[in-house]
Design a protein around this motif. Structure first.
Motif, PDB file in Angstrom:
ATOM      1  N   PHE A  94       0.818  -1.213   0.000  1.00 56.39           N
ATOM      2  CA  PHE A  94       0.000   0.000   0.000  1.00 56.39           C
ATOM      3  C   PHE A  94       0.852   1.264   0.000  1.00 56.39           C
ATOM      4  N   LYS A  95       2.037   1.191   0.565  1.00 55.04           N
ATOM      5  CA  LYS A  95       2.949   2.336   0.506  1.00 55.04           C
ATOM      6  C   LYS A  95       3.332   2.613  -0.954  1.00 55.04           C
ATOM      7  N   ASN A 140      -5.168  -8.315  -8.757  1.00 54.70           N
ATOM      8  CA  ASN A 140      -6.391  -9.048  -8.406  1.00 54.70           C
ATOM      9  C   ASN A 140      -6.358  -9.483  -6.945  1.00 54.70           C
ATOM     10  N   HIS A 141      -5.197  -9.879  -6.469  1.00 54.05           N
ATOM     11  CA  HIS A 141      -5.061 -10.293  -5.076  1.00 54.05           C
ATOM     12  C   HIS A 141      -5.401  -9.134  -4.129  1.00 54.05           C
ATOM     13  N   LEU A 142      -4.959  -7.933  -4.472  1.00 50.84           N
ATOM     14  CA  LEU A 142      -5.248  -6.772  -3.621  1.00 50.84           C
ATOM     15  C   LEU A 142      -6.736  -6.449  -3.578  1.00 50.84           C
ATOM     16  N   LEU A 143      -7.440  -6.845  -4.617  1.00 48.12           N
ATOM     17  CA  LEU A 143      -8.876  -6.571  -4.685  1.00 48.12           C
ATOM     18  C   LEU A 143      -9.699  -7.784  -4.250  1.00 48.12           C
ATOM     19  N   GLU A 157      -9.841 -12.168   0.156  1.00 53.85           N
ATOM     20  CA  GLU A 157      -8.838 -12.508   1.168  1.00 53.85           C
ATOM     21  C   GLU A 157      -8.361 -11.268   1.914  1.00 53.85           C
ATOM     22  N   LEU A 158      -8.047 -10.214   1.186  1.00 51.22           N
ATOM     23  CA  LEU A 158      -7.598  -8.986   1.826  1.00 51.22           C
ATOM     24  C   LEU A 158      -8.726  -8.368   2.656  1.00 51.22           C
ATOM     25  N   CYS A 159      -9.930  -8.389   2.130  1.00 45.16           N
ATOM     26  CA  CYS A 159     -11.056  -7.824   2.878  1.00 45.16           C
ATOM     27  C   CYS A 159     -11.237  -8.519   4.216  1.00 45.16           C
TER      28      CYS A 159
END
Length: 108
Positions: free
Chosen positions: A23-24, A92-95, A98-100
């Motif tokens: 995210f940085k 796609n992984h960031l969206l 799993e991240l949520c």
């Protein structure tokens, strides 16, 4: 009708550091624009990116390196030129759900 929660993702320090680093890398308008251009255009030569982004090559290289280090973009060398494209799997992984799950008490 109630949705039943599924399992939550176990979080550890390594997970938090991974996402903080990623995210940085995203926390800069120029890098977000760069990623958007790669999304729209696909694989692009660094020589074209300097013109598209309107920035000198050293500054562009700085931003590209940050995105590369975070695995958000990929690089391919063709002759003497470097071509860049989004790492769609990582984006796609960031969206992903799993991240949520790191930020919700339960996942649906």
């Amino acid at each position: 009708m109630t949705n039943s929660p599924t399992t939550t993702i176990p979080a550890n320090q390594e997970t938090f550091e991974y996402y903080a680093h990623t995210f940085k890398a995203l926390a800069d308008p120029k890098r977000l624009k760069l990623m958007n251009e790669l999304c729209i255009r696909g694989q692009v030569c660094v020589c074209d990116l300097t013109e598209i982004m309107g920035m000198p090559q050293p500054k562009l290289s700085y931003h590209l390196k940050i995105l590369m280090d975070s695995n958000l973009i990929k690089q391919e060398k063709k002759g003497t030129w470097n071509y860049y494209e989004l790492n769609q799997g990582q984006v796609n992984h960031l969206l992903s759900p799993e991240l949520c799950c790191l930020f919700r008490p339960t996942c649906w």
